[in-house]
Design a protein around this motif. Structure first.
Motif, short mmCIF file in Angstrom:
data_model
loop_
_atom_site.label_atom_id
_atom_site.label_comp_id
_atom_site.label_asym_id
_atom_site.label_seq_id
_atom_site.Cartn_x
_atom_site.Cartn_y
_atom_site.Cartn_z
N TYR A 1 53.80 -25.86 22.96
CA TYR A 1 54.98 -25.63 23.74
C TYR A 1 54.37 -25.09 25.24
O TYR A 1 54.85 -25.41 26.24
CB TYR A 1 56.19 -24.67 23.34
CG TYR A 1 56.45 -25.19 22.27
CD1 TYR A 1 57.69 -26.29 22.35
CD2 TYR A 1 56.53 -25.25 20.74
CE1 TYR A 1 58.36 -26.94 21.36
CE2 TYR A 1 57.19 -25.70 19.73
CZ TYR A 1 58.08 -26.64 20.26
OH TYR A 1 59.03 -27.35 19.44
N THR A 2 53.39 -24.28 25.19
CA THR A 2 52.88 -23.56 26.60
C THR A 2 52.08 -24.57 27.25
O THR A 2 52.57 -24.69 28.40
CB THR A 2 51.94 -22.62 25.97
OG1 THR A 2 52.21 -21.71 25.15
CG2 THR A 2 51.17 -21.76 27.23
N ALA A 3 51.54 -25.53 26.62
CA ALA A 3 50.93 -26.60 27.47
C ALA A 3 51.98 -27.54 28.05
O ALA A 3 52.09 -28.10 29.09
CB ALA A 3 49.94 -27.33 26.64
N TYR A 4 52.83 -27.93 27.08
CA TYR A 4 53.81 -29.00 27.25
C TYR A 4 54.82 -28.43 28.55
O TYR A 4 55.31 -29.10 29.71
CB TYR A 4 54.85 -29.38 26.11
CG TYR A 4 55.99 -30.18 26.23
CD1 TYR A 4 55.82 -31.40 26.88
CD2 TYR A 4 57.34 -30.11 25.68
CE1 TYR A 4 56.60 -32.23 27.11
CE2 TYR A 4 58.07 -30.91 25.88
CZ TYR A 4 58.02 -32.19 26.59
OH TYR A 4 58.92 -32.88 26.67
N GLY A 5 55.26 -27.27 28.55
CA GLY A 5 55.97 -26.49 29.58
C GLY A 5 55.15 -26.48 30.88
O GLY A 5 56.02 -26.67 31.92
N SER A 6 53.77 -26.17 30.61
CA SER A 6 53.51 -26.59 31.91
C SER A 6 53.08 -27.86 32.60
O SER A 6 53.30 -27.75 33.92
CB SER A 6 51.61 -26.11 31.81
OG SER A 6 51.61 -24.58 31.18
N VAL A 7 53.27 -28.99 31.78
CA VAL A 7 53.24 -30.07 32.23
C VAL A 7 54.64 -30.34 33.03
O VAL A 7 54.68 -31.11 34.02
CB VAL A 7 53.11 -31.21 31.18
CG1 VAL A 7 53.00 -32.95 31.73
CG2 VAL A 7 51.75 -31.12 30.68
N LEU A 8 55.82 -30.18 32.38
CA LEU A 8 57.11 -30.25 32.92
C LEU A 8 57.12 -29.58 34.03
O LEU A 8 57.79 -29.95 34.98
CB LEU A 8 58.08 -29.73 31.80
CG LEU A 8 58.27 -30.27 30.49
CD1 LEU A 8 59.03 -29.80 29.63
CD2 LEU A 8 58.63 -31.85 30.75
N ALA A 9 56.66 -28.08 34.28
CA ALA A 9 56.76 -27.50 35.58
C ALA A 9 56.06 -28.05 36.76
O ALA A 9 56.43 -28.04 37.76
CB ALA A 9 56.22 -26.12 35.36
N THR A 10 54.72 -28.80 36.38
CA THR A 10 54.04 -29.33 37.41
C THR A 10 54.77 -30.57 37.91
O THR A 10 54.84 -30.98 38.89
CB THR A 10 52.68 -29.95 36.61
OG1 THR A 10 51.93 -28.58 36.22
CG2 THR A 10 51.95 -30.66 37.72
N GLN A 11 55.58 -31.26 36.87
CA GLN A 11 56.47 -32.30 37.35
C GLN A 11 57.63 -32.36 37.85
O GLN A 11 58.64 -33.13 38.38
CB GLN A 11 56.55 -33.53 36.16
CG GLN A 11 55.24 -33.99 35.54
CD GLN A 11 55.69 -34.75 34.43
OE1 GLN A 11 56.27 -34.41 33.43
NE2 GLN A 11 54.98 -36.33 34.26
N GLY A 12 57.85 -30.86 38.08
CA GLY A 12 59.08 -30.49 38.94
C GLY A 12 60.44 -30.47 37.85
O GLY A 12 61.48 -29.93 38.19
N ALA A 13 60.31 -30.55 36.59
CA ALA A 13 61.36 -30.55 35.64
C ALA A 13 61.45 -28.82 35.19
O ALA A 13 61.15 -28.56 33.94
CB ALA A 13 61.07 -31.41 34.60
#
Length: 202
Positions: free
Chosen positions: A94-106
């Motif tokens: 979840y930590t990694a997944y959240g970082s991806v979403l944040a990088t994508q602007g979500a």
């Protein structure tokens, strides 16, 4: 994303299948290349590990992290979603997944994902640190300060004091900002929290 929430709501957890020896060997070799910064070879061996054992969730998780560092954010997102659909209890994913979403602007989705990571593992400072960054980017400054304070209470690091100081400075609280900047500079503590290294932890 919708499928993730459905699985979470149902609390359906499926454990990772035991890795085949040859899949495990490829995973270990991929991890070695990843540690050396050779993302191209790391990805190649993660792919082999998954081909040999499609149930190897660690290979998907590690490949997702390699994709993240390579800038392949959609592919990273797919790998993390695959893992979480199979096992919705992996806090580190979840930590990694959240970082991806944040990088994508979500940002809203990223905050929800970090919320789950914190619920599953409230003692991991990286989760609070990552969510604090998103709170800051979305103008939720007091929440960012609260999260940075949680990180400091769990594992103080100079970059966390600097980050909280930057938020104080941004909202005009120069006294607290200067105090944090001074603490970061003068007190003995690690320089960084090493958030992104933790994304690759097993």
């Amino acid at each position: 994303m919708k499928k993730i929430w459905i699985v979470l709501a149902a609390l359906v957890g499926v454990g990772a299948c035991a890795s085949l020896p040859t899949s495990s060997e490829n995973l270990l070799r991929a991890d070695g290349y990843f540690a050396d910064g050779n993302l191209e070879k790391a990805l190649a061996y993660y792919n082999k590990a998954i081909i040999l054992n499609p149930g190897n969730l660690e290979a998907y998780s590690s490949r997702g992290t390699a994709h993240f560092f390579a800038g392949n954010y959609n592919l990273a997102r797919e790998d993390f979603e695959h893992v979480l659909l199979a096992n919705p209890y992996k806090a580190d994913v979840y930590t990694a997944y959240g970082s991806v979403l944040a990088t994508q602007g979500a940002y809203e989705d990223a905050i929800k994902v970090f919320d789950i990571a914190i619920m599953l593992n409230p003692s991991k400072p990286e989760n609070f640190f990552s969510r604090a960054g998103v709170f800051f980017m979305t103008g939720q400054y007091q929440k960012a300060i609260t999260d940075y304070t949680s990180v400091i209470n769990l594992r103080p690091a100079a970059e966390v004091y600097n980050a909280r100081g930057a938020v104080y400075s941004y909202i005009g609280d120069t006294e607290r900002a200067e105090k944090d900047f001074k603490t970061a500079k003068e007190d003995p503590m690690p320089a960084t929290l090493q958030v992104y290294r933790s994304m690759h932890s097993k």
